[in-house]
Design a protein around this motif. Structure first.
Motif, PDB file in Angstrom:
ATOM      1  N   ASP A  14       0.822  -1.207   0.000  1.00  0.00           N
ATOM      2  CA  ASP A  14       0.000   0.000   0.000  1.00  0.00           C
ATOM      3  C   ASP A  14       0.861   1.265   0.000  1.00  0.00           C
ATOM      4  OD1 ASP A  14      -2.494  -1.332  -0.002  1.00  0.00           O
ATOM      5  OD2 ASP A  14      -2.289  -1.729   2.134  1.00  0.00           O
ATOM      6  N   ILE A  15       1.998   1.221   0.688  1.00  0.00           N
ATOM      7  CA  ILE A  15       2.907   2.372   0.666  1.00  0.00           C
ATOM      8  C   ILE A  15       3.571   2.483  -0.692  1.00  0.00           C
ATOM      9  CG2 ILE A  15       5.101   3.252   1.546  1.00  0.00           C
ATOM     10  CD1 ILE A  15       4.232   2.515   4.302  1.00  0.00           C
ATOM     11  N   ALA A  16       4.029   1.361  -1.223  1.00  0.00           N
ATOM     12  CA  ALA A  16       4.705   1.375  -2.527  1.00  0.00           C
ATOM     13  C   ALA A  16       3.817   1.976  -3.609  1.00  0.00           C
ATOM     14  CB  ALA A  16       5.137  -0.039  -2.898  1.00  0.00           C
ATOM     15  N   ALA A  17       2.515   1.779  -3.498  1.00  0.00           N
ATOM     16  CA  ALA A  17       1.591   2.327  -4.490  1.00  0.00           C
ATOM     17  C   ALA A  17       1.378   3.827  -4.303  1.00  0.00           C
ATOM     18  CB  ALA A  17       0.256   1.597  -4.407  1.00  0.00           C
ATOM     19  N   LYS A  18       1.688   4.349  -3.130  1.00  0.00           N
ATOM     20  CA  LYS A  18       1.386   5.752  -2.821  1.00  0.00           C
ATOM     21  C   LYS A  18       2.598   6.672  -2.888  1.00  0.00           C
ATOM     22  CE  LYS A  18      -2.893   5.006  -1.145  1.00  0.00           C
ATOM     23  NZ  LYS A  18      -3.801   5.009  -2.248  1.00  0.00           N
ATOM     24  N   VAL A  19       3.810   6.146  -2.677  1.00  0.00           N
ATOM     25  CA  VAL A  19       4.988   7.010  -2.624  1.00  0.00           C
ATOM     26  C   VAL A  19       5.919   6.746  -3.798  1.00  0.00           C
ATOM     27  CG1 VAL A  19       4.907   7.217  -0.108  1.00  0.00           C
ATOM     28  CG2 VAL A  19       6.356   5.480  -1.150  1.00  0.00           C
ATOM     29  N   ARG A  20       6.751   7.728  -4.088  1.00  0.00           N
ATOM     30  CA  ARG A  20       7.700   7.641  -5.211  1.00  0.00           C
ATOM     31  C   ARG A  20       9.072   7.147  -4.775  1.00  0.00           C
ATOM     32  NH1 ARG A  20       4.674   8.220  -9.800  1.00  0.00           N
ATOM     33  NH2 ARG A  20       3.147   9.838  -9.417  1.00  0.00           N
ATOM     34  N   GLY A  21       9.287   7.027  -3.455  1.00  0.00           N
ATOM     35  CA  GLY A  21      10.569   6.538  -2.980  1.00  0.00           C
ATOM     36  C   GLY A  21      10.643   6.561  -1.470  1.00  0.00           C
ATOM     37  N   VAL A  22      11.536   5.745  -0.935  1.00  0.00           N
ATOM     38  CA  VAL A  22      11.834   5.715   0.494  1.00  0.00           C
ATOM     39  C   VAL A  22      13.344   5.906   0.610  1.00  0.00           C
ATOM     40  CG1 VAL A  22      11.776   4.365   2.619  1.00  0.00           C
ATOM     41  CG2 VAL A  22       9.909   4.144   0.967  1.00  0.00           C
ATOM     42  N   TYR A  23      13.757   6.927   1.364  1.00  0.00           N
ATOM     43  CA  TYR A  23      15.161   7.306   1.421  1.00  0.00           C
ATOM     44  C   TYR A  23      15.652   7.388   2.861  1.00  0.00           C
ATOM     45  CZ  TYR A  23      13.798   8.850  -3.218  1.00  0.00           C
ATOM     46  OH  TYR A  23      13.291   8.908  -4.489  1.00  0.00           O
ATOM     47  N   HIS A  24      16.945   7.148   3.036  1.00  0.00           N
ATOM     48  CA  HIS A  24      17.586   7.289   4.337  1.00  0.00           C
ATOM     49  C   HIS A  24      18.287   8.645   4.389  1.00  0.00           C
ATOM     50  CE1 HIS A  24      21.001   6.406   7.199  1.00  0.00           C
ATOM     51  NE2 HIS A  24      19.912   6.291   7.932  1.00  0.00           N
ATOM     52  N   LEU A  25      18.072   9.378   5.438  1.00  0.00           N
ATOM     53  CA  LEU A  25      18.668  10.680   5.737  1.00  0.00           C
ATOM     54  C   LEU A  25      18.151  11.845   4.901  1.00  0.00           C
ATOM     55  CD1 LEU A  25      22.420   9.827   6.431  1.00  0.00           C
ATOM     56  CD2 LEU A  25      20.611  10.286   8.083  1.00  0.00           C
ATOM     57  N   TYR A  33       7.576  13.343  -5.599  1.00  0.00           N
ATOM     58  CA  TYR A  33       6.798  13.329  -4.364  1.00  0.00           C
ATOM     59  C   TYR A  33       5.462  12.666  -4.600  1.00  0.00           C
ATOM     60  CZ  TYR A  33      10.365  16.646  -3.093  1.00  0.00           C
ATOM     61  OH  TYR A  33      11.573  17.225  -2.841  1.00  0.00           O
ATOM     62  N   PRO A  34       4.860  12.109  -3.575  1.00  0.00           N
ATOM     63  CA  PRO A  34       5.301  12.045  -2.185  1.00  0.00           C
ATOM     64  C   PRO A  34       6.406  11.004  -1.995  1.00  0.00           C
ATOM     65  CG  PRO A  34       3.221  10.892  -2.412  1.00  0.00           C
ATOM     66  CD  PRO A  34       3.538  11.498  -3.749  1.00  0.00           C
ATOM     67  N   ASN A  35       7.211  11.227  -0.947  1.00  0.00           N
ATOM     68  CA  ASN A  35       8.214  10.251  -0.585  1.00  0.00           C
ATOM     69  C   ASN A  35       8.368  10.199   0.929  1.00  0.00           C
ATOM     70  OD1 ASN A  35      10.255  12.155   0.259  1.00  0.00           O
ATOM     71  ND2 ASN A  35      10.690  12.544  -1.894  1.00  0.00           N
ATOM     72  N   ILE A  36       9.138   9.223   1.378  1.00  0.00           N
ATOM     73  CA  ILE A  36       9.390   9.028   2.805  1.00  0.00           C
ATOM     74  C   ILE A  36      10.887   9.117   3.020  1.00  0.00           C
ATOM     75  CG2 ILE A  36       9.326   7.362   4.709  1.00  0.00           C
ATOM     76  CD1 ILE A  36       6.774   6.214   3.440  1.00  0.00           C
ATOM     77  N   VAL A  37      11.276   9.880   4.058  1.00  0.00           N
ATOM     78  CA  VAL A  37      12.672   9.980   4.456  1.00  0.00           C
ATOM     79  C   VAL A  37      12.734   9.579   5.931  1.00  0.00           C
ATOM     80  CG1 VAL A  37      14.671  11.490   4.718  1.00  0.00           C
ATOM     81  CG2 VAL A  37      13.066  11.863   2.826  1.00  0.00           C
ATOM     82  N   TYR A  38      13.633   8.658   6.265  1.00  0.00           N
ATOM     83  CA  TYR A  38      13.751   8.197   7.646  1.00  0.00           C
ATOM     84  C   TYR A  38      15.188   8.312   8.114  1.00  0.00           C
ATOM     85  CZ  TYR A  38      15.851   3.941   5.863  1.00  0.00           C
ATOM     86  OH  TYR A  38      16.691   3.064   5.241  1.00  0.00           O
ATOM     87  N   SER A  39      15.359   8.500   9.424  1.00  0.00           N
ATOM     88  CA  SER A  39      16.704   8.546  10.001  1.00  0.00           C
ATOM     89  C   SER A  39      16.618   8.238  11.488  1.00  0.00           C
ATOM     90  CB  SER A  39      17.342   9.918   9.784  1.00  0.00           C
ATOM     91  OG  SER A  39      16.548  10.931  10.364  1.00  0.00           O
ATOM     92  N   ILE A  40      17.713   7.723  12.005  1.00  0.00           N
ATOM     93  CA  ILE A  40      17.832   7.515  13.455  1.00  0.00           C
ATOM     94  C   ILE A  40      18.351   8.822  14.018  1.00  0.00           C
ATOM     95  CG2 ILE A  40      19.055   6.273  15.274  1.00  0.00           C
ATOM     96  CD1 ILE A  40      19.047   3.831  13.412  1.00  0.00           C
ATOM     97  N   ILE A  41      17.565   9.443  14.892  1.00  0.00           N
ATOM     98  CA  ILE A  41      17.965  10.745  15.431  1.00  0.00           C
ATOM     99  C   ILE A  41      18.533  10.645  16.832  1.00  0.00           C
ATOM    100  CG2 ILE A  41      16.373  12.032  13.973  1.00  0.00           C
ATOM    101  CD1 ILE A  41      14.622  12.369  16.547  1.00  0.00           C
TER     102      ILE A  41
END
Length: 115
Positions: A14-25, A33-41
């Motif tokens: 479901d996420i893969a169908a909605k976003v254009r990418g998932v990135y680190h940092l 867009y839309p995309n997801i960016v994740y990082s350990i803070i």
């Protein structure tokens, strides 16, 4: 930890169908867009015993970045995934920068060390 989060986000159809990418940092220049960016803070010691770190507390920040501000459906999927990974939601904020709108969510979990 990064690999675990990325694998869980990418495995969700479901996420893969909605976003254009998932990135680190950071999302790359010119990404869509839309995309997801994740990082350990944060990764801080939480429990010690006999001068050994037994557990740490890890906080992960996830940005759901859009052009139109329609991130709530993606957020519901991300929230479910993170809860299934054992994270608890700590806070969520909305942000606007230039022509982008984002929902930023922090999740926290404890990580045990093998001794």
């Amino acid at each position: 930890m990064n690999e675990k989060i990325l694998a869980a986000l990418m495995a969700e159809k479901d996420i893969a169908a909605k976003v254009r990418g998932v990135y680190h940092l950071v999302s790359p220049h010119g990404c869509r867009y839309p995309n997801i960016v994740y990082s350990i803070i944060s990764d801080v010691p939480a429990l010690h015993g006999d001068n050994i770190e037994l557990q740490s507390r890890v906080t992960v920040r996830i940005h759901i970045v859009t052009k139109d501000g329609r991130y709530e459906e993606i957020y519901r999927y991300v929230n479910r995934i993170m809860l299934n990974l054992g994270f608890m939601r700590v806070q969520a904020v909305e942000q606007r920068e230039d022509d982008l709108k984002a929902k930023i969510v922090d999740y926290r979990t404890g990580v045990d060390f093998d001794v």
